[in-house]
Design a protein around this motif. Structure first.
Motif, PDB file in Angstrom:
ATOM      1  N   LEU A   4       0.866  -1.170   0.000  1.00 27.22           N
ATOM      2  CA  LEU A   4       0.000   0.000   0.000  1.00 27.22           C
ATOM      3  C   LEU A   4       0.906   1.225   0.000  1.00 27.22           C
ATOM      4  CD1 LEU A   4      -2.569  -1.018   2.748  1.00 27.22           C
ATOM      5  CD2 LEU A   4      -2.914  -1.064   0.288  1.00 27.22           C
ATOM      6  N   HIS A   5       0.664   2.164  -0.896  1.00 26.32           N
ATOM      7  CA  HIS A   5       1.446   3.398  -0.967  1.00 26.32           C
ATOM      8  C   HIS A   5       0.613   4.523  -0.373  1.00 26.32           C
ATOM      9  CE1 HIS A   5       4.452   1.510  -3.514  1.00 26.32           C
ATOM     10  NE2 HIS A   5       3.442   0.957  -4.158  1.00 26.32           N
ATOM     11  N   LEU A   6       1.144   5.169   0.671  1.00 28.36           N
ATOM     12  CA  LEU A   6       0.403   6.200   1.384  1.00 28.36           C
ATOM     13  C   LEU A   6       1.132   7.541   1.297  1.00 28.36           C
ATOM     14  CD1 LEU A   6      -0.419   4.140   4.577  1.00 28.36           C
ATOM     15  CD2 LEU A   6      -1.847   4.455   2.569  1.00 28.36           C
ATOM     16  N   HIS A   7       0.345   8.629   1.290  1.00 27.13           N
ATOM     17  CA  HIS A   7       0.880   9.985   1.263  1.00 27.13           C
ATOM     18  C   HIS A   7       0.195  10.798   2.363  1.00 27.13           C
ATOM     19  CE1 HIS A   7       2.583   9.206  -2.715  1.00 27.13           C
ATOM     20  NE2 HIS A   7       1.416   8.688  -3.036  1.00 27.13           N
ATOM     21  N   ASN A   8       0.962  11.537   3.141  1.00 26.06           N
ATOM     22  CA  ASN A   8       0.408  12.463   4.124  1.00 26.06           C
ATOM     23  C   ASN A   8       0.950  13.850   3.796  1.00 26.06           C
ATOM     24  OD1 ASN A   8      -0.508  13.923   6.255  1.00 26.06           O
ATOM     25  ND2 ASN A   8       0.517  12.760   7.838  1.00 26.06           N
ATOM     26  N   LYS A   9       0.204  14.602   3.012  1.00 25.33           N
ATOM     27  CA  LYS A   9       0.623  15.949   2.624  1.00 25.33           C
ATOM     28  C   LYS A   9       0.108  16.995   3.603  1.00 25.33           C
ATOM     29  CE  LYS A   9       0.959  14.820  -2.254  1.00 25.33           C
ATOM     30  NZ  LYS A   9       0.526  15.125  -3.618  1.00 25.33           N
ATOM     31  N   GLY A  10      -0.550  16.542   4.662  1.00 23.97           N
ATOM     32  CA  GLY A  10      -1.126  17.449   5.642  1.00 23.97           C
ATOM     33  C   GLY A  10      -0.107  17.924   6.666  1.00 23.97           C
ATOM     34  N   THR A  11      -0.610  18.588   7.712  1.00 22.98           N
ATOM     35  CA  THR A  11       0.256  19.162   8.739  1.00 22.98           C
ATOM     36  C   THR A  11       0.212  18.365  10.040  1.00 22.98           C
ATOM     37  OG1 THR A  11      -1.523  20.629   9.444  1.00 22.98           O
ATOM     38  CG2 THR A  11       0.022  21.489   7.800  1.00 22.98           C
ATOM     39  N   GLY A  12      -0.536  17.279  10.095  1.00 24.72           N
ATOM     40  CA  GLY A  12      -0.631  16.491  11.319  1.00 24.72           C
ATOM     41  C   GLY A  12      -0.086  15.086  11.142  1.00 24.72           C
ATOM     42  N   LYS A  42       3.676  13.824   9.341  1.00 22.39           N
ATOM     43  CA  LYS A  42       3.318  14.943   8.464  1.00 22.39           C
ATOM     44  C   LYS A  42       4.367  15.127   7.378  1.00 22.39           C
ATOM     45  CE  LYS A  42       5.264  18.346  11.584  1.00 22.39           C
ATOM     46  NZ  LYS A  42       5.000  19.433  12.476  1.00 22.39           N
ATOM     47  N   GLY A  43       3.892  15.421   6.183  1.00 21.20           N
ATOM     48  CA  GLY A  43       4.767  15.671   5.053  1.00 21.20           C
ATOM     49  C   GLY A  43       5.368  14.433   4.401  1.00 21.20           C
ATOM     50  N   LYS A  44       5.035  13.256   4.898  1.00 17.92           N
ATOM     51  CA  LYS A  44       5.608  12.033   4.336  1.00 17.92           C
ATOM     52  C   LYS A  44       4.850  11.648   3.065  1.00 17.92           C
ATOM     53  CE  LYS A  44       7.833   7.902   5.554  1.00 17.92           C
ATOM     54  NZ  LYS A  44       8.541   7.287   6.619  1.00 17.92           N
ATOM     55  N   VAL A  45       5.585  11.547   1.966  1.00 14.18           N
ATOM     56  CA  VAL A  45       4.987  11.237   0.674  1.00 14.18           C
ATOM     57  C   VAL A  45       5.652   9.978   0.121  1.00 14.18           C
ATOM     58  CG1 VAL A  45       4.643  12.066  -1.682  1.00 14.18           C
ATOM     59  CG2 VAL A  45       4.475  13.662   0.223  1.00 14.18           C
ATOM     60  N   GLY A  46       4.857   9.080  -0.411  1.00 11.07           N
ATOM     61  CA  GLY A  46       5.394   7.890  -1.053  1.00 11.07           C
ATOM     62  C   GLY A  46       5.813   6.790  -0.088  1.00 11.07           C
ATOM     63  N   ASP A  47       5.211   6.749   1.093  1.00 12.67           N
ATOM     64  CA  ASP A  47       5.534   5.710   2.067  1.00 12.67           C
ATOM     65  C   ASP A  47       4.939   4.386   1.595  1.00 12.67           C
ATOM     66  OD1 ASP A  47       6.466   4.504   4.359  1.00 12.67           O
ATOM     67  OD2 ASP A  47       4.776   5.152   5.592  1.00 12.67           O
TER      68      ASP A  47
END
Length: 75
Positions: A4-12, A42-47
């Motif tokens: 599963l590829h997850l992105h957190n572009k938010g601030t939390g 927060k800010g982790k992209v492409g995990d």
């Protein structure tokens, strides 16, 4: 094995739990189930989150459906 590829572009920061089941086409008990709990900072992209399934070899060819449950909450 699946991914599963997850992105957190938010601030939390968040935690998530996913459960993956390979369903019996005849409606019986699931043939395989795996679950995992992960953090998404927060800010982790492409995990990439990996999971493994253990099933009898001959069932892989017969499997038709996979069910994924996904929960997310604040860390």
């Amino acid at each position: 094995m699946g991914r599963l590829h997850l992105h957190n572009k938010g601030t939390g920061d968040y935690k998530c739990k996913f459960t993956v089941s390979v369903l019996d086409p005849a409606g019986g008990a699931p043939w395989a189930v795996d679950d995992a709990e992960r953090t998404q900072d927060k800010g982790k992209v492409g995990d990439t989150n990996r999971f493994g399934m253990k099933m009898t070899t001959h069932l892989y060819k017969q499997a038709k459906t996979m069910k994924i449950n996904f929960e997310v909450w604040k860390k």
